[in-house]
Design a protein around this motif. Sequence first.
Motif, PDB file in Angstrom:
ATOM      1  N   GLN A 214       0.825  -1.206   0.000  1.00  0.00           N
ATOM      2  CA  GLN A 214       0.000   0.000   0.000  1.00  0.00           C
ATOM      3  C   GLN A 214       0.865   1.265   0.000  1.00  0.00           C
ATOM      4  OE1 GLN A 214      -0.283  -2.722   2.017  1.00  0.00           O
ATOM      5  NE2 GLN A 214      -2.151  -2.561   3.251  1.00  0.00           N
ATOM      6  N   PHE A 215       1.873   1.265   0.888  1.00  0.00           N
ATOM      7  CA  PHE A 215       2.713   2.457   0.992  1.00  0.00           C
ATOM      8  C   PHE A 215       3.583   2.633  -0.241  1.00  0.00           C
ATOM      9  CE2 PHE A 215       6.705   4.555   1.978  1.00  0.00           C
ATOM     10  CZ  PHE A 215       6.234   5.772   2.448  1.00  0.00           C
ATOM     11  N   ILE A 216       4.142   1.557  -0.752  1.00  0.00           N
ATOM     12  CA  ILE A 216       5.033   1.660  -1.909  1.00  0.00           C
ATOM     13  C   ILE A 216       4.305   2.266  -3.105  1.00  0.00           C
ATOM     14  CG2 ILE A 216       6.336   0.313  -3.602  1.00  0.00           C
ATOM     15  CD1 ILE A 216       7.052  -1.594  -1.276  1.00  0.00           C
ATOM     16  N   VAL A 217       3.093   1.788  -3.383  1.00  0.00           N
ATOM     17  CA  VAL A 217       2.335   2.339  -4.507  1.00  0.00           C
ATOM     18  C   VAL A 217       1.938   3.789  -4.230  1.00  0.00           C
ATOM     19  CG1 VAL A 217       0.242   2.112  -5.899  1.00  0.00           C
ATOM     20  CG2 VAL A 217       1.511   0.072  -5.208  1.00  0.00           C
ATOM     21  N   LEU A 218       1.495   4.067  -3.006  1.00  0.00           N
ATOM     22  CA  LEU A 218       1.128   5.434  -2.629  1.00  0.00           C
ATOM     23  C   LEU A 218       2.305   6.379  -2.825  1.00  0.00           C
ATOM     24  CD1 LEU A 218      -0.949   7.367  -1.165  1.00  0.00           C
ATOM     25  CD2 LEU A 218       0.221   6.734   0.946  1.00  0.00           C
ATOM     26  N   ALA A 219       3.473   6.000  -2.313  1.00  0.00           N
ATOM     27  CA  ALA A 219       4.637   6.880  -2.377  1.00  0.00           C
ATOM     28  C   ALA A 219       5.136   7.068  -3.806  1.00  0.00           C
ATOM     29  CB  ALA A 219       5.750   6.308  -1.492  1.00  0.00           C
ATOM     30  N   TYR A 322      -3.927  12.027  -1.493  1.00  0.00           N
ATOM     31  CA  TYR A 322      -2.927  11.093  -0.981  1.00  0.00           C
ATOM     32  C   TYR A 322      -3.040  10.941   0.539  1.00  0.00           C
ATOM     33  CZ  TYR A 322      -0.907  11.635  -5.628  1.00  0.00           C
ATOM     34  OH  TYR A 322      -0.729  11.658  -6.989  1.00  0.00           O
ATOM     35  N   ALA A 323      -3.331  12.040   1.221  1.00  0.00           N
ATOM     36  CA  ALA A 323      -3.491  11.964   2.672  1.00  0.00           C
ATOM     37  C   ALA A 323      -4.706  11.127   3.053  1.00  0.00           C
ATOM     38  CB  ALA A 323      -3.619  13.369   3.259  1.00  0.00           C
ATOM     39  N   VAL A 324      -5.786  11.263   2.290  1.00  0.00           N
ATOM     40  CA  VAL A 324      -6.990  10.487   2.572  1.00  0.00           C
ATOM     41  C   VAL A 324      -6.717   9.001   2.347  1.00  0.00           C
ATOM     42  CG1 VAL A 324      -9.419  10.164   1.993  1.00  0.00           C
ATOM     43  CG2 VAL A 324      -8.414  12.453   1.922  1.00  0.00           C
ATOM     44  N   LEU A 325      -6.001   8.668   1.279  1.00  0.00           N
ATOM     45  CA  LEU A 325      -5.634   7.277   1.039  1.00  0.00           C
ATOM     46  C   LEU A 325      -4.760   6.736   2.168  1.00  0.00           C
ATOM     47  CD1 LEU A 325      -4.832   7.215  -2.789  1.00  0.00           C
ATOM     48  CD2 LEU A 325      -6.597   5.893  -1.627  1.00  0.00           C
ATOM     49  N   PRO A 390      -6.716  -2.722  -3.061  1.00  0.00           N
ATOM     50  CA  PRO A 390      -8.073  -2.349  -2.650  1.00  0.00           C
ATOM     51  C   PRO A 390      -8.068  -1.658  -1.287  1.00  0.00           C
ATOM     52  CG  PRO A 390      -8.011  -4.626  -3.423  1.00  0.00           C
ATOM     53  CD  PRO A 390      -6.579  -4.168  -3.299  1.00  0.00           C
ATOM     54  N   LEU A 391      -8.941  -0.676  -1.132  1.00  0.00           N
ATOM     55  CA  LEU A 391      -9.096   0.006   0.154  1.00  0.00           C
ATOM     56  C   LEU A 391      -9.903  -0.848   1.110  1.00  0.00           C
ATOM     57  CD1 LEU A 391      -9.851   3.622  -1.069  1.00  0.00           C
ATOM     58  CD2 LEU A 391      -7.908   2.942   0.323  1.00  0.00           C
ATOM     59  N   PRO A 392      -9.753  -0.645   2.436  1.00  0.00           N
ATOM     60  CA  PRO A 392     -10.603  -1.351   3.392  1.00  0.00           C
ATOM     61  C   PRO A 392     -12.075  -1.031   3.133  1.00  0.00           C
ATOM     62  CG  PRO A 392      -8.848  -0.146   4.511  1.00  0.00           C
ATOM     63  CD  PRO A 392      -8.806   0.272   3.080  1.00  0.00           C
ATOM     64  N   ARG A 393     -12.924  -2.014   3.299  1.00  0.00           N
ATOM     65  CA  ARG A 393     -14.363  -1.796   3.068  1.00  0.00           C
ATOM     66  C   ARG A 393     -14.943  -0.952   4.190  1.00  0.00           C
ATOM     67  NH1 ARG A 393     -17.541  -7.118   1.410  1.00  0.00           N
ATOM     68  NH2 ARG A 393     -19.029  -5.459   0.899  1.00  0.00           N
ATOM     69  N   ARG A 394     -15.705   0.057   3.791  1.00  0.00           N
ATOM     70  CA  ARG A 394     -16.320   0.946   4.786  1.00  0.00           C
ATOM     71  C   ARG A 394     -17.575   0.300   5.377  1.00  0.00           C
ATOM     72  NH1 ARG A 394     -14.891   6.155   5.109  1.00  0.00           N
ATOM     73  NH2 ARG A 394     -13.478   6.981   3.546  1.00  0.00           N
ATOM     74  N   GLU A 395     -17.745   0.530   6.674  1.00  0.00           N
ATOM     75  CA  GLU A 395     -18.979   0.112   7.310  1.00  0.00           C
ATOM     76  C   GLU A 395     -20.068   1.103   6.958  1.00  0.00           C
ATOM     77  OE1 GLU A 395     -18.332  -0.196  11.450  1.00  0.00           O
ATOM     78  OE2 GLU A 395     -16.594  -1.499  11.269  1.00  0.00           O
ATOM     79  N   LEU A 396     -21.260   0.620   6.817  1.00  0.00           N
ATOM     80  CA  LEU A 396     -22.379   1.510   6.534  1.00  0.00           C
ATOM     81  C   LEU A 396     -22.628   2.408   7.733  1.00  0.00           C
ATOM     82  CD1 LEU A 396     -24.821  -0.951   4.774  1.00  0.00           C
ATOM     83  CD2 LEU A 396     -23.362   0.774   3.700  1.00  0.00           C
TER      84      LEU A 396
END
Length: 399
Positions: A214-219, A322-325, A390-396
């Motif tokens: 996750q971090f490698i792709v983000l950076a 990027y900060a939100v991710l 993939p991002l973590p799935r959000r709870e409703l």
Amino acid sequence: MSLSYRWVIVAAGAVMTCVALGAMFSLAIFLEPMALDTNWSRAGISSAMTLNFLVMGVGGFAWGAIYDRFGARIVVMTGAALLGLALVLASRTNSLLVFQATYGVLVGLAASAFFTPMIALTTAWFDTNRSLAVSLVSAGMGVAPMTISPFARWLISAYDWRIAMFDIGIMAWVLLLPAALLVRQPPEPAAAAASEPVAAGAGMSVRRALLSPQFIVLALTFFACCAAHSGPIFHMVSYAMLCGIAPMAAVSIYSVEGLAGLGGRLLYGVLADRLGVKPVLIAGLAIQSVVIAAYLAVSELGQFYTLAVIFGATYGGVMPLYAVLAREYFGQRILGTVFGAATMLSSIGMAFGPLAGGMVFDAYANYSWLFIGSALVGLGAVAVAIAFPPLPRRELQAA
């Protein structure tokens, strides 16, 4: 403390990013008058901005780690004091090497004390509308070209570049120190809301997080994105003047970019909250690369304005995402350190553009290869961004 105070945090953060980043980026306005007055090369002056970004990267990582341990106020207070001092000292120097050290190192270190800590603090205050809130804080960067840059140009025209830089240093003290006093940590319920989706890397150590896919792709995406737009941003005023645009009109192009960046941050923030961060980011990166290449075909003020609206909205809109991710991948506990590390890589990317543009101009007396190279790097950012896990799935959440 009332949760309504979170909007005070947003306002204080916007002021800080406007003044700090506006003061740093105003070197683009100082570039030509400094070169004419001192006979320093454009590459030599531009290298101060390269140093800014390199030091800002290391500083962002360090300030982010300090934020995780001690909170935001001590960080931004220190940055405010150091920024004014750095600009005052830089305005007095008669040596290019000393200027590069004072402006390049001290201004970069000071400016890095605001973006990462205030963005991380804002994500802690907001459970909903987080992308919008972060975008509003970073909107100060968009306001800077409409305020700090024209003010610098006016001061240079009325006096000279040294007085202008000195006055901006004093202004930094006057505006930033009071704003820093407004900074507060969020109350516990806001920092740990029960409805908050759990980030996949929330329990990671810093070391594991920095080695994760996750971090490698983000950076890498952040790096390539900034490497693509930094040169065109920094050299835009000089490029426009080379195309025959009058100096104040050329600065107005920079201001239009800033205004568009403000709108872009709001637009992209709202879209990211509704459509998801990843698709909005990828679309923005693709638009950015196309617009950079389009600058090769412009020569008139109206054409510059048209591209400035699209370019400013795009690079301004994607930057806060990027900060939100990072927040959604890693959670709040180590966000300052992780986002600071990503910002460090992005700052290294930003460092290439100003120096490369100066070297291109000194070698060819035009900026064509700068825009061609930047567009290709922008396409590389798109390719890397597609690989985001993939991002973590959000709870409703209840309406």
